[in-house]
Motif scaffolding. Structure first.
Motif, PDB file in Angstrom:
ATOM      1  N   SER A  68      71.972 -22.327 -44.248  1.00 38.92           N
ATOM      2  CA  SER A  68      71.652 -23.373 -43.277  1.00 38.92           C
ATOM      3  C   SER A  68      72.927 -24.034 -42.761  1.00 38.92           C
ATOM      4  CB  SER A  68      70.752 -24.420 -43.934  1.00 38.92           C
ATOM      5  OG  SER A  68      70.478 -25.457 -43.041  1.00 38.92           O
ATOM      6  N   LYS A  88      69.952 -20.968 -49.702  1.00 42.43           N
ATOM      7  CA  LYS A  88      69.335 -21.391 -48.444  1.00 42.43           C
ATOM      8  C   LYS A  88      70.192 -22.462 -47.771  1.00 42.43           C
ATOM      9  CE  LYS A  88      64.340 -20.955 -49.160  1.00 42.43           C
ATOM     10  NZ  LYS A  88      63.139 -21.782 -49.330  1.00 42.43           N
ATOM     11  N   HIS A 146      68.500 -20.270 -55.599  1.00 38.35           N
ATOM     12  CA  HIS A 146      67.847 -19.876 -54.347  1.00 38.35           C
ATOM     13  C   HIS A 146      67.999 -20.975 -53.295  1.00 38.35           C
ATOM     14  CE1 HIS A 146      65.016 -17.860 -51.749  1.00 38.35           C
ATOM     15  NE2 HIS A 146      64.298 -18.964 -51.665  1.00 38.35           N
ATOM     16  N   GLU A 147      67.768 -22.223 -53.698  1.00 38.56           N
ATOM     17  CA  GLU A 147      67.890 -23.346 -52.767  1.00 38.56           C
ATOM     18  C   GLU A 147      69.336 -23.515 -52.302  1.00 38.56           C
ATOM     19  OE1 GLU A 147      65.410 -25.107 -51.385  1.00 38.56           O
ATOM     20  OE2 GLU A 147      64.037 -23.803 -52.458  1.00 38.56           O
TER      21      GLU A 147
END
Length: 170
Positions: free
Chosen positions: A121, A117, A113-114
């Motif tokens: 980003s 992200k 998930h990170e």
């Protein structure tokens, strides 16, 4: 009396809190006891642990809570059926292994998930960088035009001043 932490909660503390509470649920203990144990292990108050669990962490573990309740119910049924308490090592070892697998799965999922992200980003950053560079180029072009106009304006004022001086001499 030792100082009690009041800093922000980390992901690792949330995982530890969830592990402790879920273990207590599986073993038929109370959440209050779980919060007390978690508080001691993390140097936080039981109330802080309870608040964190109820306000944030519990929502992320709905399916695990149901599984822990189901396991507790099955364990109680085994005790009733056999007429004796379960062996200490068996269920505890099973719970520990289950917890370890679940923690690793959660860490892997959070990592994915990170990373997602982070990729989003980075894409956003690249878009803004491209827009910035385009605007910077446009600014430099406009600045150059402005400097040319400023020179032409100064030359025009100089010519007008010489014309005025010549008109005064005549």
């Amino acid at each position: 009396m030792p100082a009690v932490r009041q800093d922000a909660w980390t992901k690792e503390e949330d995982l530890l809190l969830s592990d402790i509470v879920l273990r207590h649920i599986r073993e038929g203990s109370t959440q209050l006891r779980a919060f007390e144990e978690a508080g001691k292990r993390m140097n936080r108050t039981a109330a802080a642990c309870g608040f964190r669990w109820n306000s944030y962490v519990r929502k992320q573990y709905a399916s695990e809570i149901e599984a822990a309740k189901k396991e507790r119910k099955e364990r109680k049924q085994l005790v009733r059926d056999s007429g004796r308490a379960p062996a200490e090592e068996g269920p505890q070892a099973k719970a520990t292994l289950f917890d370890a697998i679940r923690i690793l799965q959660q860490l892997a999922e959070k990592s994915r998930h990170e990373n997602g992200k982070l990729s989003a980003s980075r894409r956003g950053t690249e878009e803004w960088k491209t827009k910035y560079e385009a605007l910077l180029q446009k600014y430099l072009e406009e600045k150059e035009k402005h400097e040319v106009l400023q020179k032409e304006y100064s030359a025009l004022l100089s010519i007008m001043e010489k014309a005025r001086q010549l008109a005064e001499q005549d």
